[in-house]
Scaffold this motif. Sequence first.
Motif, PDB file in Angstrom:
ATOM      1  N   ASN A  46       0.826  -1.213   0.000  1.00  0.00           N
ATOM      2  CA  ASN A  46       0.000   0.000   0.000  1.00  0.00           C
ATOM      3  C   ASN A  46       0.856   1.259   0.000  1.00  0.00           C
ATOM      4  OD1 ASN A  46      -2.388  -1.444  -0.038  1.00  0.00           O
ATOM      5  ND2 ASN A  46      -2.553  -1.484   2.185  1.00  0.00           N
ATOM      6  N   GLN A  47       1.923   1.244   0.785  1.00  0.00           N
ATOM      7  CA  GLN A  47       2.815   2.407   0.851  1.00  0.00           C
ATOM      8  C   GLN A  47       3.461   2.673  -0.505  1.00  0.00           C
ATOM      9  OE1 GLN A  47       6.259   1.880   3.328  1.00  0.00           O
ATOM     10  NE2 GLN A  47       7.264   3.644   2.426  1.00  0.00           N
ATOM     11  N   SER A  49       2.479   1.654  -3.467  1.00  0.00           N
ATOM     12  CA  SER A  49       1.492   2.016  -4.484  1.00  0.00           C
ATOM     13  C   SER A  49       1.065   3.477  -4.355  1.00  0.00           C
ATOM     14  CB  SER A  49       0.283   1.092  -4.423  1.00  0.00           C
ATOM     15  OG  SER A  49      -0.420   1.265  -3.217  1.00  0.00           O
ATOM     16  N   ARG A  50       0.973   3.992  -3.134  1.00  0.00           N
ATOM     17  CA  ARG A  50       0.649   5.407  -2.939  1.00  0.00           C
ATOM     18  C   ARG A  50       1.755   6.316  -3.464  1.00  0.00           C
ATOM     19  NH1 ARG A  50      -0.657   5.250   3.106  1.00  0.00           N
ATOM     20  NH2 ARG A  50       0.182   3.296   2.728  1.00  0.00           N
ATOM     21  N   GLU A  51       3.009   5.878  -3.337  1.00  0.00           N
ATOM     22  CA  GLU A  51       4.128   6.674  -3.840  1.00  0.00           C
ATOM     23  C   GLU A  51       4.175   6.651  -5.365  1.00  0.00           C
ATOM     24  OE1 GLU A  51       7.752   5.303  -2.097  1.00  0.00           O
ATOM     25  OE2 GLU A  51       7.123   5.823  -0.070  1.00  0.00           O
ATOM     26  N   PRO A  54       0.145   8.519  -7.100  1.00  0.00           N
ATOM     27  CA  PRO A  54      -0.580   9.514  -6.294  1.00  0.00           C
ATOM     28  C   PRO A  54      -1.735  10.106  -7.100  1.00  0.00           C
ATOM     29  CG  PRO A  54       1.449  10.456  -7.105  1.00  0.00           C
ATOM     30  CD  PRO A  54       1.407   9.024  -7.563  1.00  0.00           C
ATOM     31  N   ASP A  56      -5.211  12.190  -7.298  1.00  0.00           N
ATOM     32  CA  ASP A  56      -6.054  13.149  -6.608  1.00  0.00           C
ATOM     33  C   ASP A  56      -7.454  13.064  -7.199  1.00  0.00           C
ATOM     34  OD1 ASP A  56      -7.015  15.198  -5.064  1.00  0.00           O
ATOM     35  OD2 ASP A  56      -6.165  16.782  -6.321  1.00  0.00           O
TER      36      ASP A  56
END
Length: 65
Positions: A46-47, A49-51, A54, A56
Amino acid sequence: MKFCRKKQKYTRRYARLVTQEVVNSDLRSVAKRHKLTEDQVESMINQISREILPIDLEELKRLGI
């Protein structure tokens, strides 16, 4: 340290390595190989994939499917 988030016991580089291994294998075997829990591996995925992605969603008005 920029390469490690606060309150984490692993670096971003290690999280990327584990995530790449999950892509080529499965979550349970990677967790066992690195002596981690499946939840820890999932958190790393998860970490990372968020990086990488990103997104919005605030400006999203319409999703064309």
